[in-house]
Design an enzyme around this catalytic site. Structure first.
Site, PDB file in Angstrom:
ATOM      1  N   ASN A  61      -6.965 -63.005  40.832  1.00  0.00           N
ATOM      2  CA  ASN A  61      -5.942 -63.021  41.881  1.00  0.00           C
ATOM      3  C   ASN A  61      -6.058 -64.195  42.851  1.00  0.00           C
ATOM      4  OD1 ASN A  61      -6.132 -59.906  41.057  1.00  0.00           O
ATOM      5  ND2 ASN A  61      -4.095 -60.340  41.865  1.00  0.00           N
ATOM      6  N   ASP A  90       7.042 -62.492  35.298  1.00  0.00           N
ATOM      7  CA  ASP A  90       7.216 -61.319  36.150  1.00  0.00           C
ATOM      8  C   ASP A  90       8.725 -61.069  36.272  1.00  0.00           C
ATOM      9  OD1 ASP A  90       5.788 -59.734  38.749  1.00  0.00           O
ATOM     10  OD2 ASP A  90       7.911 -60.221  38.982  1.00  0.00           O
ATOM     11  N   ASP A 143      -9.230 -60.680  36.036  1.00  0.00           N
ATOM     12  CA  ASP A 143      -8.154 -61.157  36.911  1.00  0.00           C
ATOM     13  C   ASP A 143      -8.729 -61.470  38.292  1.00  0.00           C
ATOM     14  OD1 ASP A 143      -5.888 -61.557  38.425  1.00  0.00           O
ATOM     15  OD2 ASP A 143      -4.947 -59.636  37.954  1.00  0.00           O
ATOM     16  N   HIS A 158       3.358 -59.867  33.177  1.00  0.00           N
ATOM     17  CA  HIS A 158       2.756 -59.182  34.311  1.00  0.00           C
ATOM     18  C   HIS A 158       3.553 -57.907  34.567  1.00  0.00           C
ATOM     19  CE1 HIS A 158       2.851 -58.349  38.755  1.00  0.00           C
ATOM     20  NE2 HIS A 158       1.572 -58.234  38.482  1.00  0.00           N
ATOM     21  N   GLU A 174       2.394 -64.269  37.465  1.00  0.00           N
ATOM     22  CA  GLU A 174       3.019 -63.222  38.278  1.00  0.00           C
ATOM     23  C   GLU A 174       3.602 -63.746  39.581  1.00  0.00           C
ATOM     24  OE1 GLU A 174      -0.765 -60.984  38.587  1.00  0.00           O
ATOM     25  OE2 GLU A 174      -0.145 -60.577  40.638  1.00  0.00           O
ATOM     26  N   LYS A 188      -8.154 -54.464  31.416  1.00  0.00           N
ATOM     27  CA  LYS A 188      -8.289 -55.566  32.377  1.00  0.00           C
ATOM     28  C   LYS A 188      -8.993 -55.104  33.642  1.00  0.00           C
ATOM     29  CE  LYS A 188      -4.829 -57.598  34.641  1.00  0.00           C
ATOM     30  NZ  LYS A 188      -3.470 -58.160  34.671  1.00  0.00           N
ATOM     31  N   GLU A 195      -7.299 -64.374  34.414  1.00  0.00           N
ATOM     32  CA  GLU A 195      -5.951 -64.407  35.002  1.00  0.00           C
ATOM     33  C   GLU A 195      -6.016 -64.910  36.443  1.00  0.00           C
ATOM     34  OE1 GLU A 195      -3.854 -60.800  34.120  1.00  0.00           O
ATOM     35  OE2 GLU A 195      -2.729 -60.839  35.995  1.00  0.00           O
ATOM     36  N   LYS A 212     -10.437 -56.388  37.640  1.00  0.00           N
ATOM     37  CA  LYS A 212     -10.337 -57.351  38.740  1.00  0.00           C
ATOM     38  C   LYS A 212     -11.717 -57.948  39.034  1.00  0.00           C
ATOM     39  CE  LYS A 212      -5.969 -56.450  39.569  1.00  0.00           C
ATOM     40  NZ  LYS A 212      -4.882 -57.443  39.622  1.00  0.00           N
TER      41      LYS A 212
END
Lengths: 450, 450
Positions: B252, B328, B250, B355, B305, B220, B276, B222
């Site tokens: 975020n 999570d 991901d 997560h 998460e 994975k 994600e 970011k």
């Protein structure tokens, strides 16, 4: 005014609690025996002008919000107030998205309540610096400036900055006429006083009569603990106020989705205007299901007092999950975020009827709803502001309700400055009233509970 | 064991922080320079057995969770552990719905994180008292007992208690075979180590190679700060790992809904398994829109998460808003609530891929995912547990990853007991490592900032 004079040199925060649990005021199906409280922020500037802001709480746990405000205070102290106001959306985002602290939310729960108190204090400061009541500050801002205070992150799929400016510009021409009407008549209120769960039948009748005599035409009753008890109480209320008055009920989140529908079907004969908080405040799809089921019965769905941010409100509005949007002045991240919810509700045709009643909430929402009338929706039709007659005497400029209408505030600020003796008496646990109650054994002294 | 021996006589809570911001570990588009931390709860019983539980945080603000745990502790201390376990759903509801404190959530943010740490400590205690690893405690419980720990309020429109028991009963016959397989092989992990935003190209290549050599087939990266930078980094990753491996990205929470769709279209050539956190973690309907738009590109949507409770997860599952459900272990209100999310996901056919990565999160989720394999879903197909190699050395029984698989824990408990020297070194701000870093000027000493 020099810039240096407008530097925020200190943030004080106080845990202020009123012993409301000693009576049944404020009890509902979920919140049994609350002590109406607030985390209270005082921002001090070099000039001497102060901003006072608060967020509401129910007693225990207020100390956690106080701690969170202390943890966020480094983002405020040392800043120059006018610089904040010049780029308020950016300041708001920095406060609500502090890189290490946003994990604790993001934008919800304790840290958002804490942000709310700080942001509300900043708006109070701004209004005081300009010597205007907050609603007037909002109304007088030009559309671009007002919209510049809003963080549009996560809501542009429903409303863009440009659309929001356009909405405000379209109303500019009617503003003066509406201000005149508002100043003359005020804004309609409804009362929640008649039907708290702890009240006896006699108390309910007396209170209904009292508020009828005061000119109220809109009433709200708590429901949800026992269906037969609800039916009995609604009978008493309808027998007293008649069927020509507006009657709402509030379940304070006790039901599951199917249960909410079944329960409300049994109450539908009482001509219910809205059912408030029928289920989990997070259940957008659940509210949409309830909404759809109750529409044929003429019952609307309302929620919002614990709706945690604009993203949740956006979806409630998108999903036709609510017909009444109940923003709370101290739950969302202060004025900036609330403005965005009003604008989304306007665009999607949902009426805003603010939640109120907790310490200082009535004082704040009147400003917001009056701005909405003058600058956004342009109407008071089918809209009401909740009114509860509690704790107003503690404020320097308490609200004024006349002929069942909130009167437009005229004093500078956001109406949330406490009398200094209130803080001296009710700061928890060191206020003189608390010391007295500890000594009388009415409450345990938390300092002796280690 | 007498009941008196199992009374919880003390709750200690510690603010434990690791100075991870000194390197770029853990940085993403929203959380810049976190100091991986936790609020750490120790429950002491009369018998001497302790339960240790934690909730993860990112540094500043951990002190607020600590305060909230202290404020909730009166609901735990003095209770007898076995009485709690006998009616765990009821205890859970009392803890998460304390009448005065639920206003601060409800069931979200700081107070839910605090509840999580307490509940996790109770499960650790339960497993230690029975001398079993937590996953085995869950697997060995009979279905009725396991389901009795769950509060079904607000989720019965998706799953009832009876349906949940039925799901578990249907899997009983296969349990032994699956336990054998699990003990032999473990549970597949994926790595997030290769693509933190702060890393250089060389570091990315080196790390991809390192994890390939360790047997990993799932990676994975970011994304979300700059599209060209994302494209460059994904090229490097795909060039190193090839196109036969699983690759997730991901964001975020950085994007709006439309932006997420546009951005991901530009990355679709890289064969992305899931995106994600494409937008606000509260935006169920937004995720549903993104999901629908990306499905034709073969890209799934994952989130969880910071999804705050089972009611939010219920809707993400109902709305087909996610294809991967990322529970999570320290965000939801501990094991009890997480079990309900696994059961809803199973019923609605959504894969749970937990997560992990923050302090103790890997340690906890392995137990939950192994229970899911043995007792609920019965499969590991297309499911992976996040793996990050950080802070494991601080635990008495750290996780073991071999051949890119989490090995089934064998030690009693929930794997979250810190070494005592870890607390001595990293308790904030009094631990010896913090004292040293303050003296070296690496961090400001918070005690000197009044």
């Amino acid at each position: 005014m020099t810039t240096e004079n407008l530097k925020i040199i200190k943030l004080e925060v106080k845990d202020v609690r009123f012993p409301t649990s000693l009576e049944a005021h404020g009890s509902d199906a979920m919140h049994i025996g609350p002590d109406y409280s607030c985390a209270y922020v005082i921002l001090k500037t070099g000039k001497g002008t102060e901003g006072h802001g608060l967020t509401f709480a129910c007693g225990r746990g207020t100390e956690i919000i106080v701690k969170a405000i202390q943890s966020l205070s480094h983002l405020v102290v040392g800043q120059v107030a006018v610089d904040i106001f010049k780029d308020f959306a950016n300041f708001w985002r920095n406060l609500t998205s502090e890189p290490q602290m946003r994990w604790l939310g993001p934008e919800k729960g304790v840290i958002h309540l804490a942000a709310s108190a700080i942001i509300n204090a900043l708006w109070d400061l701004w209004a005081k610096l300009l010597n205007k009541p907050l609603w007037r500050l909002l109304v007088d801002m030009d559309p671009e400036q007002l919209i510049s205070t809003i963080d549009f992150r996560y809501i542009t799929d429903i409303i863009t900055k440009e659309e929001a400016i356009e909405i405000l510009k379209n109303q500019q021409g009617k503003k003066e006429e509406r201000i005149t009407k508002l100043m003359a008549k005020g804004y309609p209120a409804y009362t929640t006083e008649v039907g708290w769960l702890g009240y006896s039948n006699e108390t309910i009748v007396d209170l209904c009569q009292k508020y009828l005599d005061l000119g109220f035409t809109s009433f709200k009753v708590k429901v949800g603990q026992n269906i037969q008890n609800d039916i009995n109480r609604l009978k008493i209320v309808r027998n007293t106020i008649g069927y020509d008055k507006q009657l709402m009920v509030d379940a304070n989140q006790v039901w599951g989705v199917e249960e909410a529908i079944e329960w409300m079907k049994k109450l539908s004969d009482f001509k219910i205007y809205w059912i408030e908080e029928p289920t989990s405040p997070d259940d957008i799809l659940g509210h949409a299901t309830i909404s759809k089921a109750l529409k044929p019965l003429g019952i609307g769905v309302a929620t919002g007092e614990v709706c945690c941010n604009r993203v949740m409100f956006k979806q409630f509005l998108q999903a036709d999950a609510i017909q009444f949007c109940q923003i709370d002045a101290a739950r969302l991240g202060g004025v900036n975020e609330i403005l965005s919810v009003y604008l989304m509700a306007h665009k999607l045709g949902v009426k805003v009827c603010p939640h109120s009643g907790g310490v200082g909430l009535c004082e704040m929402v009147q400003h917001l709803q009056m701005w909405d009338y003058v600058s956004v929706s342009g109407t008071m039709k089918d809209r009401v502001i909740e009114y509860i007659d509690q704790q107003h005497e503690h404020f320097v400029n308490p609200l004024v309700v006349k002929n069942a209408c909130y009167q437009a505030p005229t004093a500078a600020g956001y109406s949330t400055t406490f009398l200094s003796e209130t803080i001296a008496k009710y700061e928890y646990p060191i206020g003189s009233e608390w010391e007295l109650m500890f000594s009388q054994g009415l409450f345990p002294d938390p300092r002796k509970q280690k």
